[in-house]
Design an enzyme around this catalytic site. Structure first.
Site, mmCIF file in Angstrom:
data_model
loop_
_atom_site.group_PDB
_atom_site.id
_atom_site.type_symbol
_atom_site.label_atom_id
_atom_site.label_comp_id
_atom_site.label_asym_id
_atom_site.label_seq_id
_atom_site.Cartn_x
_atom_site.Cartn_y
_atom_site.Cartn_z
ATOM 1 N N HIS A 71 0.749 -1.668 -0.444
ATOM 2 C CA HIS A 71 0.216 -0.078 0.056
ATOM 3 C C HIS A 71 1.320 1.273 0.104
ATOM 4 O O HIS A 71 0.542 2.509 -0.499
ATOM 5 C CB HIS A 71 -0.843 -0.084 1.215
ATOM 6 N N LYS A 101 -7.736 -1.011 3.126
ATOM 7 C CA LYS A 101 -6.717 -1.019 4.457
ATOM 8 C C LYS A 101 -6.266 -2.512 5.127
ATOM 9 O O LYS A 101 -6.197 -3.097 3.654
ATOM 10 C CB LYS A 101 -8.081 -0.719 5.590
HETATM 11 N N1 LIG Z 1 -12.298 -3.703 1.920
HETATM 12 C C1 LIG Z 1 -12.367 -4.540 1.930
HETATM 13 O O1 LIG Z 1 -13.839 -5.466 2.049
HETATM 14 C C2 LIG Z 1 -11.499 -5.771 1.972
HETATM 15 C C3 LIG Z 1 -12.172 -6.814 1.583
HETATM 16 C C4 LIG Z 1 -11.026 -8.171 1.205
HETATM 17 C C5 LIG Z 1 -9.318 -7.095 1.195
HETATM 18 N N2 LIG Z 1 -8.788 -6.539 1.512
HETATM 19 C C6 LIG Z 1 -7.576 -5.686 0.971
HETATM 20 O O2 LIG Z 1 -7.434 -5.145 0.116
HETATM 21 C C7 LIG Z 1 -6.160 -5.563 0.034
HETATM 22 C C8 LIG Z 1 -5.830 -6.945 -0.877
HETATM 23 O O3 LIG Z 1 -7.042 -8.060 -0.981
HETATM 24 P P1 LIG Z 1 -7.522 -8.864 -1.635
HETATM 25 O O4 LIG Z 1 -8.423 -10.069 -0.760
HETATM 26 O O5 LIG Z 1 -8.139 -8.158 -2.548
HETATM 27 O O6 LIG Z 1 -6.176 -9.785 -2.375
HETATM 28 P P2 LIG Z 1 -5.320 -10.691 -3.669
HETATM 29 O O7 LIG Z 1 -7.598 -10.974 -3.916
HETATM 30 O O8 LIG Z 1 -4.377 -11.570 -3.121
HETATM 31 O O9 LIG Z 1 -5.677 -9.396 -4.636
HETATM 32 C C9 LIG Z 1 -4.568 -8.940 -4.605
HETATM 33 C C10 LIG Z 1 -3.307 -8.350 -5.467
HETATM 34 O O10 LIG Z 1 -2.405 -7.275 -5.984
HETATM 35 C C11 LIG Z 1 -1.683 -7.823 -6.574
HETATM 36 N N3 LIG Z 1 -0.065 -8.205 -5.849
HETATM 37 C C12 LIG Z 1 1.199 -6.743 -6.593
HETATM 38 N N4 LIG Z 1 2.436 -7.534 -6.120
HETATM 39 C C13 LIG Z 1 1.615 -8.742 -5.675
HETATM 40 C C14 LIG Z 1 1.904 -9.678 -4.098
HETATM 41 N N5 LIG Z 1 3.512 -9.689 -4.291
HETATM 42 N N6 LIG Z 1 1.440 -11.006 -4.396
HETATM 43 C C15 LIG Z 1 0.847 -10.910 -4.414
HETATM 44 N N7 LIG Z 1 -0.458 -9.533 -4.978
HETATM 45 C C16 LIG Z 1 -0.173 -8.726 -5.656
HETATM 46 C C17 LIG Z 1 -2.445 -8.640 -7.451
HETATM 47 O O11 LIG Z 1 -3.047 -8.008 -8.543
HETATM 48 P P3 LIG Z 1 -2.342 -7.975 -10.113
HETATM 49 O O12 LIG Z 1 -2.027 -9.779 -10.129
HETATM 50 O O13 LIG Z 1 -3.573 -8.068 -10.852
HETATM 51 O O14 LIG Z 1 -0.803 -6.976 -9.749
HETATM 52 C C18 LIG Z 1 -3.424 -9.284 -6.622
HETATM 53 O O15 LIG Z 1 -4.233 -10.037 -7.327
HETATM 54 C C19 LIG Z 1 -5.521 -5.494 1.047
HETATM 55 O O16 LIG Z 1 -5.096 -5.118 1.048
HETATM 56 C C20 LIG Z 1 -6.798 -6.284 1.902
HETATM 57 O O17 LIG Z 1 -6.658 -5.876 3.309
HETATM 58 C C21 LIG Z 1 -10.449 -5.119 1.636
#
Ligand SMILES: NC(=O)c1ccc[n+]([C@@H]2O[C@H](COP(=O)([O-])OP(=O)(O)OC[C@H]3O[C@@H](n4cnc5c(N)ncnc54)[C@H](OP(=O)(O)O)[C@@H]3O)[C@@H](O)[C@H]2O)c1
Length: 320
Positions: free
Chosen positions: A76, A94
């Site tokens: 972030h 967050k």
């Molecule tokens: N507000 C809410 O309700 C809510 C819910 C869930 C999560 N979140 C927050 O959102 C964030 C992401 O969560 P998520 O559940 O969406 O995670 P996720 O499915 O793993 O997605 C994260 C994305 O970040 C990118 N990324 C960049 N560098 C990475 C690395 N080294 N390893 C893995 N991914 C990497 C990837 O996108 P690309 O491959 O496309 O580059 C990946 O798809 C977290 O900080 C979490 O706290 C918020």
């Protein structure tokens, strides 16, 4: 129209995009992924115009107004700074960053570049949550004496994945414990004393975390999070004259049960989305008003929140 860009095409990005479609004045403009094919697939599924195979191209696109940063916690800081330096407004997931010094630098960068920045603490903007905040503020049922809030789900043990991987900021506290902690902060304020216990798993992050905040006059918040058990994920607010329950799951759109003198009243709210539209509408309004800081999820609120998480991490010995 505000042209939105999404940085990181993961799970939450998809859910956010779905709600963004309902936001008046929002154009689903571009998606950036580290993998162009993934960005294209995401764009097609969600109706975005452009796809980028790296994050730099998105932040350099002159057309983009606002970027939603949806990468794992540990990125972030880096990704928000990248956007801000390229004069893009940012709504960052967050937790805002991993510690207070990163958050301070993000805020300073927003100020230096005169661009909007906000932590996507979406719960704060939900109708049921605004209603409960009003109950606290108005003292309709007297003072809030005690808060109990939990957040738990069973995440399969995948040590390389975000939730368990220390390098990606894994653990229950930073991912979901943040919601009970934010509930205590927003409903009861800053505590006088913090105590916490956690069980660490083999990857060195907390699989569960139990936290107590103590306030003057014996007021208390009992908070917990876990990624190894599915728990009710409710919030119970004990006021002097009533008990108010935020139904499961308390951090997303839900209803509120008020129990007063043995009588129950259920308050419902009509929300047709997942609830991410409310924060997006707010961001657009703030930018329209020429602000670089939200009047609701202020820089200070984000500072207070990350300082609480820093203190809890110190208590449980969790260092990233
Ligand atoms: N507000 C809410 O309700 C809510 C819910 C869930 C999560 N979140 C927050 O959102 C964030 C992401 O969560 P998520 O559940 O969406 O995670 P996720 O499915 O793993 O997605 C994260 C994305 O970040 C990118 N990324 C960049 N560098 C990475 C690395 N080294 N390893 C893995 N991914 C990497 C990837 O996108 P690309 O491959 O496309 O580059 C990946 O798809 C977290 O900080 C979490 O706290 C918020």
């Amino acid at each position: 129209m505000f042209k939105w860009g999404i940085l990181g095409a993961g799970k939450i990005a998809g859910k956010f995009a779905e709600d963004l479609k309902t936001v008046p004045g929002a154009e689903l403009y571009a998606v950036a992924s580290r993998d162009l094919a993934k960005a294209k697939e995401f764009s097609e599924e969600n109706g975005f115009n452009k796809s980028y195979g790296n994050y730099e191209d998105l932040v350099k696109d002159d057309q983009v107004d606002i970027i939603y940063v949806a990468t794992p916690h540990v990125f972030h800081f880096e990704h928000t700074i990248l956007c801000l330096k390229n004069k893009k407004a940012v709504l960052c997931e967050k937790p805002f960053a991993m510690n207070i010094s990163q958050v301070e630098e993000m805020i300073a960068t927003a100020k230096e570049n005169n661009v909007f920045l906000m932590e996507a603490m979406w719960t704060y903007f939900l109708p049921h949550y605004r209603y409960v905040l009003d109950l606290v503020k108005s003292k309709k049922y007297g003072v809030l004496i005690k808060l109990e809030a939990d957040f738990g789900f069973t995440a399969p043990y995948l040590p390389e994945k975000r939730l368990y991987n220390k390098k990606l900021g894994g653990g229950s506290l930073m991912d979901i414990g943040i919601y009970p902690v934010f509930a205590a902060l927003s409903l009861m304020g800053l505590p006088d004393k913090i105590s916490a216990n956690a069980k660490m798993c083999s990857t060195g992050v907390d699989e569960n975390c139990a936290i107590t905040f103590e306030y003057e006059g014996g007021k208390v918040a009992a908070l917990s999070s876990t990624i190894v058990e599915t728990t009710p994920t409710t919030a119970k607010l004990q006021f002097e004259k009533a008990v108010v329950h935020l139904r499961s799951r308390f951090h997303e759109p839900t209803s509120v049960l008020i129990i007063r003198e043995g009588k129950e009243k259920e308050v419902t709210f009509e929300v047709k989305t997942r609830g991410y539209n409310y924060e997006a509408i707010h961001v657009q309004k703030m930018i329209e008003e020429g602000r670089i800081e939200s009047t609701v999820m202020t820089f200070n609120k984000s500072r207070q929140l990350i300082r609480l998480l820093d203190s809890i991490r110190e208590e449980i010995g969790l260092v990233y």
